[in-house]
Structure formats: C-alpha cells, structure tokens
Design a protein around this motif. Structure first.
Motif, PDB file in Angstrom:
ATOM      1  N   VAL A 130     -31.122 -13.435  -7.954  1.00  0.00           N
ATOM      2  CA  VAL A 130     -31.598 -13.448  -6.727  1.00  0.00           C
ATOM      3  C   VAL A 130     -30.347 -12.885  -5.795  1.00  0.00           C
ATOM      4  O   VAL A 130     -30.717 -12.429  -4.720  1.00  0.00           O
ATOM      5  CB  VAL A 130     -31.905 -14.882  -6.188  1.00  0.00           C
ATOM      6  CG1 VAL A 130     -32.994 -15.573  -6.959  1.00  0.00           C
ATOM      7  CG2 VAL A 130     -30.620 -16.022  -6.528  1.00  0.00           C
ATOM      8  N   ILE A 131     -29.099 -13.158  -6.140  1.00  0.00           N
ATOM      9  CA  ILE A 131     -28.052 -12.438  -5.875  1.00  0.00           C
ATOM     10  C   ILE A 131     -28.239 -10.798  -5.720  1.00  0.00           C
ATOM     11  O   ILE A 131     -27.867 -10.139  -4.736  1.00  0.00           O
ATOM     12  CB  ILE A 131     -26.667 -13.154  -6.084  1.00  0.00           C
ATOM     13  CG1 ILE A 131     -26.570 -14.475  -5.929  1.00  0.00           C
ATOM     14  CG2 ILE A 131     -25.509 -12.414  -5.322  1.00  0.00           C
ATOM     15  CD1 ILE A 131     -26.795 -15.065  -4.502  1.00  0.00           C
ATOM     16  N   LYS A 136     -29.492  -5.921  -3.040  1.00  0.00           N
ATOM     17  CA  LYS A 136     -30.255  -4.594  -2.731  1.00  0.00           C
ATOM     18  C   LYS A 136     -31.228  -4.405  -1.711  1.00  0.00           C
ATOM     19  O   LYS A 136     -31.158  -3.246  -1.025  1.00  0.00           O
ATOM     20  CB  LYS A 136     -31.319  -4.563  -4.176  1.00  0.00           C
ATOM     21  CG  LYS A 136     -30.617  -4.188  -5.610  1.00  0.00           C
ATOM     22  CD  LYS A 136     -30.595  -2.772  -5.798  1.00  0.00           C
ATOM     23  CE  LYS A 136     -30.338  -2.493  -7.309  1.00  0.00           C
ATOM     24  NZ  LYS A 136     -30.342  -0.965  -7.607  1.00  0.00           N
ATOM     25  N   LEU A 137     -31.585  -5.606  -1.214  1.00  0.00           N
ATOM     26  CA  LEU A 137     -32.670  -5.418  -0.223  1.00  0.00           C
ATOM     27  C   LEU A 137     -31.890  -6.036   1.130  1.00  0.00           C
ATOM     28  O   LEU A 137     -32.626  -5.362   2.184  1.00  0.00           O
ATOM     29  CB  LEU A 137     -33.874  -6.467  -0.515  1.00  0.00           C
ATOM     30  CG  LEU A 137     -34.678  -5.649  -1.494  1.00  0.00           C
ATOM     31  CD1 LEU A 137     -35.850  -6.820  -1.758  1.00  0.00           C
ATOM     32  CD2 LEU A 137     -35.201  -4.564  -1.196  1.00  0.00           C
ATOM     33  N   VAL A 168     -28.014 -19.081  -3.255  1.00  0.00           N
ATOM     34  CA  VAL A 168     -28.095 -18.463  -1.962  1.00  0.00           C
ATOM     35  C   VAL A 168     -27.177 -19.015  -0.801  1.00  0.00           C
ATOM     36  O   VAL A 168     -26.686 -18.437  -0.055  1.00  0.00           O
ATOM     37  CB  VAL A 168     -29.692 -18.490  -1.469  1.00  0.00           C
ATOM     38  CG1 VAL A 168     -29.791 -17.821  -0.126  1.00  0.00           C
ATOM     39  CG2 VAL A 168     -30.495 -17.657  -2.760  1.00  0.00           C
ATOM     40  N   ALA A 169     -27.105 -20.410  -1.049  1.00  0.00           N
ATOM     41  CA  ALA A 169     -26.211 -21.119   0.235  1.00  0.00           C
ATOM     42  C   ALA A 169     -24.886 -20.612   0.127  1.00  0.00           C
ATOM     43  O   ALA A 169     -23.950 -20.526   1.101  1.00  0.00           O
ATOM     44  CB  ALA A 169     -26.429 -22.644   0.002  1.00  0.00           C
ATOM     45  N   ARG A 170     -24.277 -20.589  -1.058  1.00  0.00           N
ATOM     46  CA  ARG A 170     -23.089 -19.989  -1.378  1.00  0.00           C
ATOM     47  C   ARG A 170     -22.800 -18.646  -1.114  1.00  0.00           C
ATOM     48  O   ARG A 170     -21.850 -18.189  -0.333  1.00  0.00           O
ATOM     49  CB  ARG A 170     -22.588 -20.328  -2.997  1.00  0.00           C
ATOM     50  CG  ARG A 170     -22.465 -21.724  -3.329  1.00  0.00           C
ATOM     51  CD  ARG A 170     -21.925 -21.812  -4.688  1.00  0.00           C
ATOM     52  NE  ARG A 170     -22.621 -21.098  -5.629  1.00  0.00           N
ATOM     53  CZ  ARG A 170     -23.505 -21.617  -6.585  1.00  0.00           C
ATOM     54  NH1 ARG A 170     -23.868 -22.993  -6.537  1.00  0.00           N
ATOM     55  NH2 ARG A 170     -24.186 -20.843  -7.646  1.00  0.00           N
ATOM     56  N   ASP A 171     -23.950 -17.968  -1.358  1.00  0.00           N
ATOM     57  CA  ASP A 171     -23.673 -16.539  -0.885  1.00  0.00           C
ATOM     58  C   ASP A 171     -23.543 -16.525   0.681  1.00  0.00           C
ATOM     59  O   ASP A 171     -22.688 -15.272   1.014  1.00  0.00           O
ATOM     60  CB  ASP A 171     -24.849 -15.644  -1.448  1.00  0.00           C
ATOM     61  CG  ASP A 171     -24.806 -14.132  -1.056  1.00  0.00           C
ATOM     62  OD1 ASP A 171     -24.067 -13.355  -1.730  1.00  0.00           O
ATOM     63  OD2 ASP A 171     -25.366 -13.830   0.147  1.00  0.00           O
ATOM     64  N   GLY A 172     -24.402 -16.988   1.223  1.00  0.00           N
ATOM     65  CA  GLY A 172     -24.145 -17.201   2.659  1.00  0.00           C
ATOM     66  C   GLY A 172     -24.800 -16.071   3.512  1.00  0.00           C
ATOM     67  O   GLY A 172     -25.134 -16.331   4.746  1.00  0.00           O
ATOM     68  N   ARG A 173     -25.570 -15.043   3.107  1.00  0.00           N
ATOM     69  CA  ARG A 173     -26.566 -14.057   3.669  1.00  0.00           C
ATOM     70  C   ARG A 173     -27.674 -14.850   3.845  1.00  0.00           C
ATOM     71  O   ARG A 173     -28.327 -15.405   3.052  1.00  0.00           O
ATOM     72  CB  ARG A 173     -26.313 -12.849   2.955  1.00  0.00           C
ATOM     73  CG  ARG A 173     -25.366 -12.235   2.744  1.00  0.00           C
ATOM     74  CD  ARG A 173     -25.391 -10.831   2.112  1.00  0.00           C
ATOM     75  NE  ARG A 173     -25.300 -11.180   0.763  1.00  0.00           N
ATOM     76  CZ  ARG A 173     -25.130 -10.306  -0.436  1.00  0.00           C
ATOM     77  NH1 ARG A 173     -25.132  -9.031  -0.205  1.00  0.00           N
ATOM     78  NH2 ARG A 173     -25.023 -10.533  -1.386  1.00  0.00           N
TER      79      ARG A 173
END
Length: 282
Positions: A130-131, A136-137, A168-173
């Motif tokens: 997912v990251i 990519k998108l 996803v939460a850790r990634d922040g985007r």
C-alpha cells in the motif's frame, strides 16, 4: 439519473418519499424513528430560514474500473486549458485487485492522469504494497487524489485491515477509504447459483467501520452493487430471501445485486453506524 438528481427528487425534505417502497418491509418499524428524526431536523432547519438550495440537488459523477487499457488510453486526452492529461471515460477510475501490480500497466496509465483514482485492496495486500501504491499514484500527498477500496471478505477484514490502516497512518499522506463488501463475499449455492449473503455483507461493512474508527480514520463510502428493482439475487435481509427464492427474479448476468429493499436496509444500518461513531466522539 441526472434528471432525478437535478429535478428535485433528491431534495432532503423528501426522505419519507424515498422510503415509500420500504414501508411494508418487516424491518421498517426499526428505522421509522430514524427517518422521522431526519425529517424533523430538516423541517427545523427550513423553519429557521436556512438556505435549502444546496440540499435540493446532488452532483452526479461516474466511475468504473479502468480495466481495458486500449479503451482507457483512447479516452485519455490533454486538457487544452491546462495541458494536463485527463481520462474522459469517467470522473473517478479505479484499479482492480487483480491488476494493481506496482510495475503493471494499469498503475502506469492512471499515475499520469489528473482524475481522482482508486485501488482495490484484498486480503493478500501487505503494508509495503500500500505504501508502494501511494508512492506511485500520490507521491506528493495530494488531498483526495487516492482512494483505497477494501474488498477483503467479512472473515478477514478485521485481521488484515488494521496493519494496512496503521501503515497509512504512519506514512501520513492522505487516503480516502471506501469499502466494497460484496466482491470478497461471493458464494455459490448447492445448485451452482452465484450469490451473496446480506448479513455477511453487513458484517464486512461493520468491520471496516470498526478498524478505521480504532485508527482515528474516516469511513468515506461504500461500493455497493444494487438495483431499484425487486430482484432476488442476494440471500437474507429482512425479507429473508432463501436459496429457493433466488430463482424468482435472478436477472443479473454478472454479479448478484441488492434489491431496493435490501439497499434501503443497508443504508439505514450504515446510518446507525455513523450515529454510533458520534457517540464515541462524545
């Protein structure tokens, strides 16, 4: 559809009209109080002099899976005003669970267009994948650009989604979250009829809400296959459709759909989930 949404039928003050076909359903009494509460709130807002113009109509957008590359490529055009690429086959396009390879042509095609795009993620997806999809998108983290559509199955969503949501939460985007509770729950009857079960569908919806609430995320929508007709394609619901009744009006050539009674029932059930979230916030 555009005529209905722009012609006044979508007016929030017509909530009881929308439910007219549901009134004979055994489950209606359970939801009548909620429908009446919505109606009273709308009437109060109107009496207070609020502007109702924005609640009389809804915008209509089209969406589909970007599956056939030749079709999608042919309808990808340059906007003469901005010089940017847009896929004109729909407003919102998504990549399916089977075609979401990071080095695949489907992601490559949609990463170039300016449409909002989605990706379906099933029970085999990993946090790393997912990251990679975000990279990519939506590498710059543009709000509203990328949607994840979960389709994991009712028996897996509570096990798989937590690690995905945490990553996803850790990634922040930012990511928009939608659930598809139908494609991961397709079954066959003993006679080989393709169908789904209403309670299983609702179970996945509830799991989706639970996991996102636990991660302080917002459930943004549902991807549901439905029809306003009285078909008999999905088992269960308050009408208690059983396997014998599937043959009464099984009309789909592709995927079993909720009929209009089941569709209204799931809408009220989701309204209850939203109300439950408000109580949690308090």
């Amino acid at each position: 559809i555009r005529a209905f949404t722009k012609g006044g039928y979508a007016d929030m003050r017509r909530v009881h009209t929308w439910n007219r076909g549901f009134t004979k359903n055994p489950a209606y009494a359970r939801y009548e109080a909620l429908a009446s509460e919505i109606h009273r709130a709308i009437m109060f807002i109107e009496a207070a002099g609020a502007d109702f113009d924005g609640l009389k109509v809804v915008d209509l957008y089209s969406a589909h899976e970007a599956l056939l590359l030749e079709y999608e490529a042919a309808l990808t055009r340059i906007d003469s005003r901005s010089g940017q690429l847009y896929n004109t086959s729909g407003h919102f396009l998504w990549i399916g669970e089977r075609t979401r390879q990071l080095d695949g042509a489907h992601i490559e095609l949609l990463r170039e267009v300016r449409n909002p795009v989605g990706v379906k993620i099933g029970p085999t997806v990993t946090p790393e994948e997912v990251i990679g999809i975000i990279d990519k998108l939506n590498p710059q983290g543009e709000e509203g650009r990328l949607t994840f559509i979960t389709r994991m199955g009712a028996d897996k969503i509570r096990d798989v989604l937590p690690s995905i949501a945490s990553a996803v939460a850790r990634d922040g985007r930012p990511v928009v979250w939608i659930t598809d509770p139908m494609h991961g729950n397709t079954i066959e009857t003993a006679t080989g009829v393709k169908t789904r079960d209403f309670d299983t569908i609702m179970n996945e919806v509830e799991g989706f809400f639970e996991v996102l609430y636990e991660n302080a995320m917002v459930p943004a929508g549902l991807h549901i296959e439905l029809t306003g007709d009285d078909v008999t394609e999905v088992l269960g619901g308050s009408e208690n459709l059983d396997e014998l009744r599937l043959n009464e009006r099984y009309e789909t050539r592709v995927d079993p759909r909720l009929n209009h009674q089941q569709s209204l029932e799931i809408a009220f059930r989701v309204a209850e989930l939203l109300r439950r979230s408000e109580n949690l916030d308090e």
